[in-house]
Structure formats: structure tokens, C-alpha cells
Scaffold this motif. Structure first.
Motif, mmCIF file in Angstrom:
data_model
loop_
_atom_site.group_PDB
_atom_site.id
_atom_site.type_symbol
_atom_site.label_atom_id
_atom_site.label_comp_id
_atom_site.label_asym_id
_atom_site.label_seq_id
_atom_site.Cartn_x
_atom_site.Cartn_y
_atom_site.Cartn_z
ATOM 1 N N PHE A 71 0.819 -1.193 0.000
ATOM 2 C CA PHE A 71 0.000 0.000 0.000
ATOM 3 C C PHE A 71 0.855 1.245 0.000
ATOM 4 N N VAL A 78 -0.088 6.475 -6.245
ATOM 5 C CA VAL A 78 -1.226 6.733 -7.118
ATOM 6 C C VAL A 78 -1.994 7.941 -6.590
ATOM 7 N N GLN C 180 -2.202 -9.207 -8.119
ATOM 8 C CA GLN C 180 -1.184 -8.682 -9.033
ATOM 9 C C GLN C 180 -1.535 -8.975 -10.479
ATOM 10 N N GLN C 181 -2.071 -10.177 -10.708
ATOM 11 C CA GLN C 181 -2.482 -10.489 -12.082
ATOM 12 C C GLN C 181 -3.533 -9.495 -12.556
ATOM 13 N N ILE C 183 -4.121 -6.453 -11.403
ATOM 14 C CA ILE C 183 -3.527 -5.128 -11.581
ATOM 15 C C ILE C 183 -2.850 -5.055 -12.946
ATOM 16 N N GLU C 184 -2.102 -6.088 -13.300
ATOM 17 C CA GLU C 184 -1.361 -6.101 -14.542
ATOM 18 C C GLU C 184 -2.295 -6.133 -15.748
ATOM 19 N N ALA C 185 -3.322 -6.986 -15.656
ATOM 20 C CA ALA C 185 -4.220 -7.160 -16.793
ATOM 21 C C ALA C 185 -5.046 -5.912 -17.057
ATOM 22 N N ASN C 186 -5.308 -5.121 -16.013
ATOM 23 C CA ASN C 186 -6.174 -3.965 -16.177
ATOM 24 C C ASN C 186 -5.414 -2.651 -16.121
ATOM 25 N N ASN C 187 -4.112 -2.819 -16.285
ATOM 26 C CA ASN C 187 -3.213 -1.711 -16.109
ATOM 27 C C ASN C 187 -3.604 -0.425 -16.827
ATOM 28 N N PRO C 191 -5.682 2.872 -14.274
ATOM 29 C CA PRO C 191 -4.351 3.164 -13.716
ATOM 30 C C PRO C 191 -4.343 3.206 -12.185
ATOM 31 N N THR C 192 -5.481 3.461 -11.559
ATOM 32 C CA THR C 192 -5.487 3.484 -10.096
ATOM 33 C C THR C 192 -5.930 2.154 -9.515
ATOM 34 N N VAL C 194 -4.338 -0.393 -8.805
ATOM 35 C CA VAL C 194 -3.440 -0.904 -7.779
ATOM 36 C C VAL C 194 -3.929 -0.513 -6.390
ATOM 37 N N TYR C 198 -5.216 -3.577 -3.856
ATOM 38 C CA TYR C 198 -4.537 -3.769 -2.580
ATOM 39 C C TYR C 198 -5.440 -3.359 -1.413
ATOM 40 N N GLY D 29 2.983 -15.267 -15.042
ATOM 41 C CA GLY D 29 1.554 -14.992 -14.857
ATOM 42 C C GLY D 29 1.241 -13.517 -14.962
ATOM 43 N N ASP D 30 2.279 -12.701 -15.069
ATOM 44 C CA ASP D 30 1.984 -11.268 -15.067
ATOM 45 C C ASP D 30 2.786 -10.536 -16.142
ATOM 46 N N TRP D 36 0.377 -14.392 -19.128
ATOM 47 C CA TRP D 36 -0.349 -13.566 -18.175
ATOM 48 C C TRP D 36 -1.747 -14.115 -18.008
ATOM 49 N N VAL D 37 -2.516 -13.508 -17.157
ATOM 50 C CA VAL D 37 -3.881 -13.958 -16.915
ATOM 51 C C VAL D 37 -4.798 -12.815 -17.296
ATOM 52 N N THR D 158 4.886 -7.230 -12.180
ATOM 53 C CA THR D 158 3.927 -6.244 -11.690
ATOM 54 C C THR D 158 4.633 -5.223 -10.830
ATOM 55 N N LYS D 165 6.235 3.290 -12.858
ATOM 56 C CA LYS D 165 5.157 4.268 -12.946
ATOM 57 C C LYS D 165 5.167 5.207 -11.757
#
Ligand SMILES: Nc1ncnc2c1ncn2[C@@H]1O[C@H](COP(=O)(O)OP(=O)(O)OP(=O)(O)O)[C@@H](O)[C@H]1O
Ligand SMILES: Nc1ncnc2c1ncn2[C@@H]1O[C@H](COP(=O)(O)OP(=O)(O)OP(=O)(O)O)[C@@H](O)[C@H]1O
Ligand SMILES: [Mg+2]
Ligand SMILES: [Mg+2]
Lengths: 219, 246, 229, 256, 246
Positions: A71, A78, C180-181, C183-187, C191-192, C194, C198, D29-30, D36-37, D158, D165
Motif C-alpha cells: 500500500f 497513485v 497482481q495479475q 492489476i497487470e491485466a487492467n493496467n 491506472p489506479t 493498484v 490492494y 503470470g503477469d 499472463w492472466v 507487476t 510508474k
């Protein structure tokens, strides 16, 4: 197991060792300060702060450090709040440790027997004097084993800093394994490094527990 | 009539819904020694603790030296310098030496001069034959010694009035006498006003001017010591006295 | 801007996937706790015996698991066990094993502490009516130590649940890894994301652990009240 | 460690896999678009598709094991998987600990940085923080050849991209093959250095000594290359994710 | 000479280097009641605990019912069914009801029939006037009641011999009598052989056939009860008796 490999890795582990010690040290001191403030605020039932401290303690105790760090490190930026990795680690460790220390102190204060408190009242001590001369000195002694256990716990928790790229001991080991694939050697050094820090502490903890169980004060 | 040091009127005390003190009325004169007798659970400790502000009470008034006490923690804290109390379980502070235990009240609460307070403490310790133990820690004392120090600690504040709650109950039989001797001395020589809760009937007989007999939170008898021990009025008190000497 | 990101949680099957990950987490913690507690009770009992070699061995076991951080334990088992001992388990089972051994060590200390804090005169009373050692444990020591053990055990459970968060490091498909998957897939769409992912995981852990620690506190408070009359 | 295993009790030999009816393959997986998924929770990507093809040609089911860069070797050595198809770059160090089959992709280290502060030369990185993932060729390259660059080392993709970023480093170094893809979906970033360090190849890997699966995989790669399988795979799995910066010949090996 | 139930010869006990029992010699006849007196720390508890195998001893022999005891834990465990013991701190098992506390020995150790054991337990409970409390838990009992149950628990094994260690020391004065009455009954009516450690001099006088006076781990006097209380031989015993009645 190759000693040469181990030897080559020692400078890197040395740096990780220093960093683990340093972060633990700062984190533990910070935790004690935060814990002390929280437990005092709770002991004297300072309005508003008392409630804030309770909420903080519950949140901190009931969530994993790893998520707290994620976090701080990945999610807060963010929102435009950004700290460096080591600062995140220290903040996270203090956030977690503060509540453990607070519980330790509070447990110690509550452990002071009712009859001690009444004896203090009976000779006319004010609330503050009672705390100063009776509850705190005895309460601190009672909380020493909990403190020692917390210190060990917090040092071990620094291993989780690896997820935010702080090159402490665990991170160093995982990194070396990733590059050179000598997991036996690096894990061996890693375990030894933690043992060097923690075995003496664990022995001290055992002794302290015994001492407090037999209620020794003075010298 | 002599000066009334303490007056209790219509005192009522509840623990939750449990009614443990019923309409308690009595007074204590200057220099008088009152013993509080009664079976276990009759409310002796509760009553004596109310007189020192360690328990709250729901009704009634306590008047001390002519002043009605407004029972706030702050007032009680002031009053406790004048009303000393000693408990059953010789509760010295284990983290302080004997001397520091005694000096705590005089120097921190009453802000007495440290040197003078120490001299007075030494005098008091000598009077209970414990001069050698000034620098000892409580764990190094026997029960009887610790209890004597606890009495000195209370006396060091020079209270006008002393409360003793079964101060010999957790002592070995052989150690009882030393402690009782000191209380007797306070009564006879120092003319201290006091309320004493005890199970030692011989001692009570010897020391008391007056006896309050408590039963189920009520004062059943309130007579002179002589009368109570020779000819108790209620059958319950008689029964009680019988059971005490086997 | 941040509030728009919350919908990442409900995109596609994301939410159910996170719950699935949570289930993996909870399952590992639960199974490890069950086996670990049983192991710990046995070891804790053994540690009260006077047999010196036995006590030394069990003490070393405890110290090892107490001194080595759990992350490191996981890697030790993950890397070394299969190769040195030709002993191979999928990551989640391996994690369960490590956690169970760790719980066993901690539990043995709780049990031992509780057993030796049963007052000595209780043991003597038991002996005085002729109970043998087994009967002493069965009828006197174990039942009486339970009130001390239960709150400590619940607290241990909350710690184990929290520690499952490190499973991600050995690639168990736990809630954080799935997070994490996502977060990555919807990056680029969120953008927020994450923050929200979490955040949700944070909440999940809190929702599981808070009731447990509340319960432990209450039991402990009641025990103290009982002990002080 | 000792990784000797005779083919008789080799649990990852072709015959053993066929007997079990499943092949265990390590993938990321990322790491879109390789492994990736997706939103629906399905494993997809260039490597994943190849994995499915391999399983199909072997006539067995596939079981995926998700790995991070730094445990690909150990996944093999500790018999957690039979085959690694996780963007595994062939390096001399790695060759000592695992066996690589014939390569199916070209790669070299690239550096991605924000468009408004682009990094185009390695010299710009001196004394600055560069983000890498533990156990990647990028890490090895910078550690051995660019000692003046400070590295921030992460466990997963990730984590490393999030760190970039969040501005935790001036740039991120990784295989250029997925930096292209990532920069396309993150248009504020650009692959300022397309290729540094040695050119290298990506290949399937098996445990050292697993001759049986190694030979089989070599034949498989040759066969698939001849069938232009990888060009197809590129067009379906990678092209949509790559910007104009890349073309198939940057990635796929020539059909020979 | 009557049947000797117990014979102790040349018993020596050390705690580490501390010599707490010096060459103890005495015997107890069938049906005899011996009280063990002496100041605090003189070794009374230690001696009585040696007789029940709760303490190891370094030298000497204990002979019970004609058999020399080989002091292994296993032998003691068997013997404890014949040698009952009750402690100062009414140690009932808090996790069991009164009835289960009493039944534990007979049913689990002696494997008696549960029904018969229960009947016997009920009879014993009635004899101490606690029939109503069979299903109560120890915490619901007063100290005196709990101590009576503890005695019943020991008696339920039908021991040949009973050891009592200051069984009234932590009781409220009013509750002491009930417990002492029961022990008196055991001595007078049941003709039980026993050793009683007590601080209640009147009680000791009333119940004892013989007195052993212990001081610093040595038996200083060993005389008939009558002689001891009227005319103690050593000056230390005289002093002790004086201190006991204040
Ligand atoms: N904190 C408490 N909460 C509830 N009830 C209490 C509390 N303290 C005492 N009591 C009850 O109040 C009554 C009076 O108790 P108290 O301790 O004053 O009796 P006592 O006469 O001093 O007895 P003893 O001779 O045993 O000291 C008893 O019934 C007791 O159970
Ligand atoms: N576990 C122990 N370790 C060392 N010394 C002990 C131990 N138990 C008792 N002692 C010592 O042995 C001596 C005899 O103690 P014991 O308890 O038998 O005395 P007692 O006559 O029963 O006293 P009391 O009347 O106070 O119960 C004392 O000096 C005591 O300090
Ligand atoms: Mg009382
Ligand atoms: Mg004794």
C-alpha cells in the motif's frame, strides 16, 4: 556446498546484514516510541486520542505487513504520496510494531496488581504520581518479555522488505540465487546471518521470561 | 461528648445489583479505637474501603473532622494523607527499597523536606525494630517485617486516623504478635484514632474501646468492647464469638 | 480520479477470482493450523517431561523455527527439500507443510507454558489421590491449561493468516498473486487499480483477523477476571 | 546441488510425462503478452500458446505453474515443472544449471523510460536508479557490465512496472521483447534504448540431464519453426500489443 | 506394643545443599493420632510430604505396614491409595464438579465400579453435610466447604493412613471448626491412623495422642500430648507454646 561461492557472496551479504540491522534498529526505536505514546494515551484515557489509538492498534495488528508495504509503496503514489523504499519499510515497520509495543506496554500496566494501585492511593498519591512511581516502573518490568518477543518479531519481519526492493538480507539472498543459481550456499549464509542476530536475542528473551516469572526487582 | 473525628450517616453500597452495605450509621471520637467484627463476607472490608475512598458508595454521607466529604477522586486523594490505611496483604512496592517506600508519601505527596522526612522515617523504623532494613527490598523481608513496614509507611504521613484491615490475616502465627504489638502501642501511647478489622478476638478485646458487629452489610450491634465480649446482645453475635474460640 | 478505479474490482470475474485467491489463502492457513496445533500439543506435552535429550531436541526445533523468518523458511523448503531429499510437493502443499511445522513449534511453546503454569499443588493433589502420569495429564493438566492456551492459540491463528501474505513469493496462487495479475491485466484501463485491489485485499485480511483477535481478547479478559476472583 | 537423474527414474522424461498424461510447464503470470492472466482469469500469451501446442503434440494435458524470473531454474531443478516456457533467455551461467532446447525467439536487453525524460544512452544512467527484476538477463548485464548504475531489484513484473510508474527509477531495463508491448499500452513511456548488451535467444529449458525431453523439444521447435508456427503465434498474440516500433523479424527466428 | 503402621528411621532430606531434615526417627501405631508441631520453616511440611512420596529423601528408610518402601515413583503411586493426604490450600480440581473430584481416584485409579463409588461418595458427602453440593464446581464453594470436599476426596480411596498439612490455615476463622470437627470424628469414631500438622493449639491438644515437636529439621521432643502441653521439656517448645496464645 562450495565455500568459495560463500566467500564471494560475503561482501554483498555484509551490506544486507548492515541494512537489516539498521532498518530493524530504527524501526524498533520508532515502534517503542509509537507504542509508548499509544499506551500512555490509553492509560490516561486521553479523549479522542484514546479512540484513535485503539482504531490504529486494531488496524495495524490485524493486517499483514506485506500488504501494508504494498500500500505504502505501490498504492500511495497513485494518490500522489511517495516515499523512498527504505522510508516505506521503516514507516511500515513502525506502523506494525507500534501496535505490538503498545499492547505490550498496556499489558504490563494492566498486570500491575490492583492491591499495588490501592496501596499507592492509600498513601495519597495523585493519578500522575501513581503512574510515575507505581504503575510505570512495575508495568515496564512486566512488559519486558513482551518487548523482547516483539523485537525478535520485528527483526524477522524486515525479511518482507524484499518485496519493495530494499536490499536487506533476504532480498540479497534471493537476488543472488536469481543470478547465480547457488541456492544451497546463499540460503545457508542467509540462515546463519539471521541466527547471528536473533539467537542471542532469543536467549535473552528466555532469561527475561524466567526473571519476570519469579518477580525480581531491584538488583 | 468528645470531638467526633468521623461520622458516617445512612451509607449504602451496591456492587451492581448486590446490596452489600445497608444504612450504615456510626461515628468515631478523637482517640477512640473501634474494632469492626463480623463473619466473612459481612462487608467489613467494603465499609472500611469506603472510608478511604477506595470504593464508591451510592447513598449517605461521610463527615471527616467536621467537613462533609464530597466524594470526588481529587478530594479523596487529599484526604488520604489524613486517613491512613493498611491492608491484609502487606503491599509494599516491590520496585522500591523499604526507605523509598516510606518516603514516597511524605516527599512526593506532602512535599516534605527530604532530609527531615528521612529522619522521621528512621525514627519510625527504629520504633518497629527494623532500622537495619532501610535499604532492603520488600522481597528480602518476612511477612511480619513487611507488614510492619507497611504500617510505618502509612504512619509517615502523620495521619489523624488509621484504618487496619485484617493486617495479620496472612501472617504466620508466630509473626502475628509483633504486628499487633505495634498497633497496640499506637492505640495506647500515641492515642491514635482508629478502626481495626481483625479476627484475633483476644487482640480485639484488649485494644477496642467500642465494637461494631456487622452481619450481611448491617450493623447488628454497636456497643462498648466490655459489654460485647461479656454479654453480646444479639444471638448472631453470640454465635460468632462462640465459633471464634474453639 | 481515484474513485473511478474502484470498478476494476468488478470488471469481468475479477471479484470472484480474488475471493478464490482468498480461499486458497484461508485453506492453507486452516490446514496448517489444524496439523500444526495437533503437532504442537504433542510436542508441548513432551517438552514438560524431564528427559534431557528429548527436551534439547525439541528446544532446538523451536528455536530454529522461531529464529528463521518465515519467508526464509519457505525458500529453504522450496529450494532445498526437493533437491536434497527428493521430496517434491506443489507450492501450496509445501507452504502448508512449512506453516504447519512453524505452527507446531510456536504451539509447543504455548502448550508447554500453559502446562507448567498449572499450579504445582494441583499436580500434587492429583498425585496424592494416586493418579499416574498419564491420568495426571488427562484429567488435571490438560483441561486446566486450556483456558490459558485458547486465547494464545487464536492469536497465533491470526498471525498465521497474516503471514500467508508471503505465499506470493513462492508463486502460490493466493489472493495477493491474483491481485497482481488483475492489476497487470487492467493496467491501462484502470491506472489506479493498484490502489483498489490492494485496498480490497487489506480489507479481506482485516475482516478475517479482526473478529479472531477480538474473540481472543474477550476470552483472555474473562480468564483474567476469573483468575482474580 | 546434484541434479543427476538417470532416465529410468526421471519423472520428466517423455515417457513418464506420457504415462502421467500431463506436462507441467512453468510460465509467467503477469507478463503480457507472453504469459499472463486476462480479465476472465484465463492464462494467455505467446508462451502459453506455445505450451498448449507442445502439450497437444505430446498428446497430454498441460498443467501451468506460475513462476517469477528468479525461480525458473529452481522450478526445474526441484522437479516442480518439466519444462520452462517463461521468456527464458539463454545465458552462459544458465547453461551450466539447466539444459536449453533450440531457441524460438530473439531478444536483447532494452531500456524503457518516460517520454518526457527519455533515456537514450547508457551513459545517462550512471549513478541513477534503474529498475530490474531479480534473475533477469537485464539484471545480470547491468551487474556485470555497468557497475556504475544503481539497481532496484524486484520479484515480479507487476512490481517492477508499478515501481517505474511511481517514478522510483529513471528507467527500467528488461527484455526488449516485452518492453515494446508494455510501452504500447503505456503510451507515456518509450523504449529509448532498444538493445544493449549481447544479443541473445529465448529457448525452452528442461532439467539438466533430461535428454529425452530435450531431444523431443528440439525436434518440436524445428518442426514448428518450419511450419511458420511462430510467425502465426506472433501475429495473434504479440502484434496487437506491439507498437510500430517492432516487426516479426525483430522477435521471431528465420524459418530455415 | 501395638501394630506399627509406619516407621521412619534415620531420614535425611536436603534441598540442594540445604539440610532440612536431620536424622528423623519415629513410628506411628495403628489408630494413633500424632500431631506435628513446630515453628514456620521447621520442616513439618517437608517431613509429611516425604511420607507420601511427594519429596525425595537422601537417606533413611520408611516402612509402611511392615514393608520397607522402595522409593520409586511407581511404588509411591500405588501406596498413595493407602496413604491419603490433604493440603492447606483445598486443592480441588477446578475443572471438575465436586462429585467428579471425589470419583476420580476410586474410578480411574482403583477402577471401582462407578455406581458403587458414587454411592460411597454420596455417603461421605452427607457425612460432611455437603450432599447438596455434589454437582457444584469448586469455585462455588466457600473455603471451608472446599476443604471438607478435599478431605472426602482423600477418604474416598479408603486409605489406611491420613496425612493432614495445616488444613485450616487458609480458612476464615468461622469455617475452621467444621473442618476440625470432621478430623476429630475420623480420629475418635473411625479410629483412623493419622499425622496432623496444625497451628491450632487447642485442636492439637484435643486430638493428639502424641506430639512431635520439630525445630530446624530436628525432632526436639516426642512425648504424649498431655505432657507436651502441660510441661514441655525443651525451652524452645515452651517459647513456641507461649507465642501461640496471645
Ligand atoms: N468487587 C466486588 N464485586 C462484587 N461483590 C463484591 C466485591 N467485593 C466484595 N463483594 C461482596 O461484598 C460482600 C462484602 O464483602 P467484604 O469483602 O466487604 O466482606 P468482609 O466482611 O471484609 O469479609 P472477609 O472477612 O472475608 O474479609 C461479600 O458478599 C462479597 O462477596
Ligand atoms: N523447594 C524448596 N527448596 C528449597 N528449600 C525449601 C523448599 N521447600 C522448603 N524449603 C525449606 O525447607 C525448610 C522446611 O520447610 P517446610 O515447608 O517443611 O516448613 P514448615 O515447617 O512446613 O513451615 P510452615 O509452618 O511455614 O508451613 C524451610 O527452611 C524452607 O525454606
Ligand atoms: Mg475483608
Ligand atoms: Mg508447611
Amino acid at each position: 556446498m562450495s565455500w568459495a561461492i560463500i566467500q564471494q557472496s560475503l561482501p554483498m551479504f555484509g551490506k544486507g546484514f548492515e541494512l537489516t540491522l539498521w532498518l530493524s534498529f530504527v524501526g524498533i526505536i520508532g515502534s517503542i516510541v509509537v507504542g509508548l505514546i499509544c499506551s500512555l494515551v490509553q492509560y490516561f484515557r486521553v479523549p479522542v486520542f484514546h479512540q484513535i489509538a485503539s482504531v490504529y492498534v486494531e488496524i495495524s495488528r490485524n493486517t499483514p505487513l506485506l500488504i501494508q508495504l504494498f500500500f505504502l509503496y505501490y498504492a500511495f503514489p497513485v494518490l500522489g504520496i511517495k516515499f523512498g523504499a527504505q522510508l516505506c519499510g521503516i514507516i511500515g515497520l513502525i506502523f506494525l510494531g507500534g501496535s505490538y509495543m503498545a499492547e505490550g506496554f498496556t499489558g504490563g500496566f494492566n498486570g500491575v496488581s490492583k492491591s499495588q494501585v490501592e496501596s499507592g492511593k492509600a498513601i495519597g498519591l495523585s493519578r500522575w504520581q501513581l503512574a510515575r512511581y507505581v504503575v510505570f516502573p512495575q508495568g515496564f518490568s512486566l512488559s519486558v518479555p513482551a518487548m523482547a518477543a516483539n523485537v525478535i518479531f520485528l527483526i524477522k519481519e524486515t525479511s518482507i522488505f524484499t518485496v519493495i526492493a530494499i536490499p536487506e538480507l533476504t532480498n540479497t539472498a534471493l537476488d543472488l540465487i536469481g543470478m547465480y543459481y547457488r541456492s544451497n550456499e546463499y540460503l545457508f549464509v542467509l540462515v546463519i546471518a539471521y541466527a547471528i542476530i536473533l539467537v542471542p536475542l532469543s536467549i535473552i528473551l528466555t532469561l527475561l521470561e524466567k526473571r519476570v516469572r519469579y518477580g525480581t526487582f531491584g538488583n | 461528648m468528645a470531638d467526633k473525628v468521623l461520622e458516617v450517616a445512612h451509607l449504602e453500597k451496591f456492587y451492581g445489583k448486590k446490596h452489600v452495605l445497608h444504612d450504615i450509621n456510626f461515628s468515631v471520637d478523637q482517640g477512640e479505637v473501634v474494632t469492626l467484627l463480623g463473619p466473612s463476607g459481612s462487608g467489613k472490608s467494603t465499609l472500611i474501603r469506603c472510608l478511604n475512598g477506595l470504593e464508591t458508595y451510592q447513598k449517605g454521607t461521610i463527615t471527616f473532622e467536621g467537613q462533609k466529604i464530597v466524594p470526588t477522586e481529587k478530594n479523596w486523594q487529599q484526604l488520604r494523607q489524613k486517613i491512613g490505611m493498611v491492608f491484609q496483604s502487606y503491599d509494599l512496592f516491590p520496585n522500591l527499597t523499604v526507605m523509598d517506600n516510606i518516603l514516597l508519601g511524605p516527599t512526593k505527596v506532602q512535599k516534605q523536606d527530604k532530609q527531615a522526612a528521612r529522619q522521621e522515617a528512621e525514627r519510625l523504623l527504629a520504633s518497629v525494630e527494623l532500622s537495619d532494613y532501610a535499604n532492603a527490598y520488600p522481597r528480602e523481608l518476612s511477612g511480619g517485617q513487611a507488614q510492619r513496614v507497611a504500617i510505618v509507611r502509612a504512619l509517615a504521613l502523620h495521619p489523624d486516623f488509621m484504618l487496619f484491615d485484617e493486617v495479620t490475616a496472612s501472617l504466620d502465627p508466630e509473626m502475628v504478635r509483633g504486628v499487633l504489638n505495634i498497633i497496640e502501642g499506637l492505640a495506647d501511647q500515641d492515642n491514635m484514632t482508629m478502626i481495626v478489622v481483625t479476627h484475633e478476638m483476644n487482640f480485639a478485646k484488649q485494644i477496642a474501646d467500642r465494637v461494631l458487629f456487622l452481619q450481611d452489610g448491617e450493623i447488628l450491634e454497636q456497643t462498648s468492647s466490655k459489654q460485647f465480649f461479656s454479654n453480646p446482645q444479639t444471638s448472631r453475635a453470640k454465635e460468632f464469638l462462640d465459633s471464634m474460640d474453639f | 480520479m481515484a474513485h473511478s478505479g474502484i470498478s476494476v474490482l468488478f470488471e469481468g470475474t475479477n471479484f470472484t477470482r480474488l475471493l478464490g485467491g482468498l480461499w486458497v489463502t484461508v485453506k492453507i492457513a486452516a490446514v496448517a493450523l489444524i496439523f500444526g496445533i495437533i503437532l504442537g500439543i504433542i510436542l508441548g506435552g513432551l517438552r514438560t517431561f524431564k528427559n534431557r535429550p528429548l527436551r534439547v531436541v525439541l528446544r532446538l526445533y523451536l528455536e530454529f523455527f522461531r529464529v528463521v523468518p518465515t519467508v526464509v523458511l519457505l525458500f529453504l523448503f522450496y529450494y532445498i527439500l526437493p533437491r536434497q531429499m527428493n521430496f517434491n510437493l506443489p507450492a501450496d502443499q509445501l507452504a502448508t507443510l512449512v506453516f504447519a511445522l512453524w505452527v507446531g513449534a510456536e504451539m509447543s511453546d504455548i502448550v508447554r507454558g500453559a502446562l507448567i503454569s498449572v499450579p504445582r499443588h494441583q499436580i500434587e493433589s492429583g498425585k496424592a489421590i494416586g493418579l499416574n502420569r498419564f491420568q495426571l495429564y488427562r484429567y488435571v493438566l490438560i483441561p486446566q491449561s486450556l483456558t490459558l492456551e485458547i486465547p494464545a492459540t487464536i492469536n497465533l491463528a491470526t498471525r498465521v493468516i497474516k503471514t500467508t501474505s508471503i505465499l506470493l513469493l513462492i508463486s502460490v496462487m493466493d489472493v495477493i498473486n491474483i491481485g497482481q495479475q488483475i492489476i497487470e491485466a487492467n493496467n491501462h484501463t484502470y491506472p489506479t487499480g493498484v490502489f483498489w485491489v490492494y485496498g480490497l485485499i487489506f480489507l479481506f485480511y482485516f475482516l478475517i483477523d479482526y473478529p479472531l483477535s477480538w474473540w481472543a481478547k474477550r476470552l483472555e479478559k474473562r480468564r483474567l477476571e476469573k483468575a482474580n476472583g | 546441488g546434484n541434479s543427476k537423474s538417470s532416465s529410468s527414474n526421471n519423472p520428466s522424461s517423455v515417457s513418464a510425462i506420457k504415462k502421467k498424461g500431463t506436462i507441467r510447464i512453468a510460465v509467467f503470470g503477469d507478463l503480457p503478452p507472453y504469459g499472463w492472466v486476462n480479465k476472465d482469469g484465463k492464462r494467455v500469451g505467446y508462451d502459453v500458446k506455445l505450451a498448449h501446442q507442445v502439450a497437444k503434440d505430446l498428446g497430454v494435458k498441460v498443467k501451468f505453474v506460475q513462476v517469477n524470473a528468479n525461480n525458473r531454474v529452481d522450478a526445474l531443478n526441484s522437479n516442480k515443472v518439466d519444462l520452462v516456457l517463461a521468456n527464458f533467455t539463454v545465458t552462459p551461467q544458465r547453461k551450466q544449471v539447466v539444459s536449453f532446447a533450440k531457441p524460438y525467439m530473439k531478444v536483447s536487453v532494452g531500456v524503457v523510460s518516460p517520454k518526457n525524460k527519455p533515456v537514450t544512452k547508457v551513459s545517462q544512467l550512471q549513478g541513477k536508479n534503474v529498475i530490474v527484476t531479480k534473475g533477469t538477463t537485464a539484471e545480470t548485464y547491468f551487474t556485470t557490465d555497468q557497475k556504475k548504475v544503481k539497481l532496484l531489484k524486484f520479484d515480479s513484473k507487476t512490481q517492477q512496472f508499478n515501481a517505474l510508474k511511481n517514478g522510483r527509477g529513471v528507467a527500467l531495463a528488461d527484455d526488449n521483447s516485452y518492453l515494446y508491448a508494455w510501452s504500447k499500452s503505456n503510451p507515456k513511456y518509450t523504449v529509448g534504448i532498444k538493445s544493449i548488451g549481447p544479443k541473445s535467444y529465448i529457448a525452452p529449458a528442461v532439467k539438466k540431464g533430461n535428454k529425452s525431453l530435450l531431444n523431443w523439444t528440439n525436434k518440436e521447435i524445428t518442426k514448428l519453426t518450419k511450419k511458420s508456427y511462430f510467425v502465426n503465434d506472433y501475429n495473434t498474440e504479440l502484434k496487437p500489443y506491439f507498437g510500430k516500433e517492432a516487426k516479426p523479424s525483430d522477435i521471431v527466428l528465420p524459418t530455415k
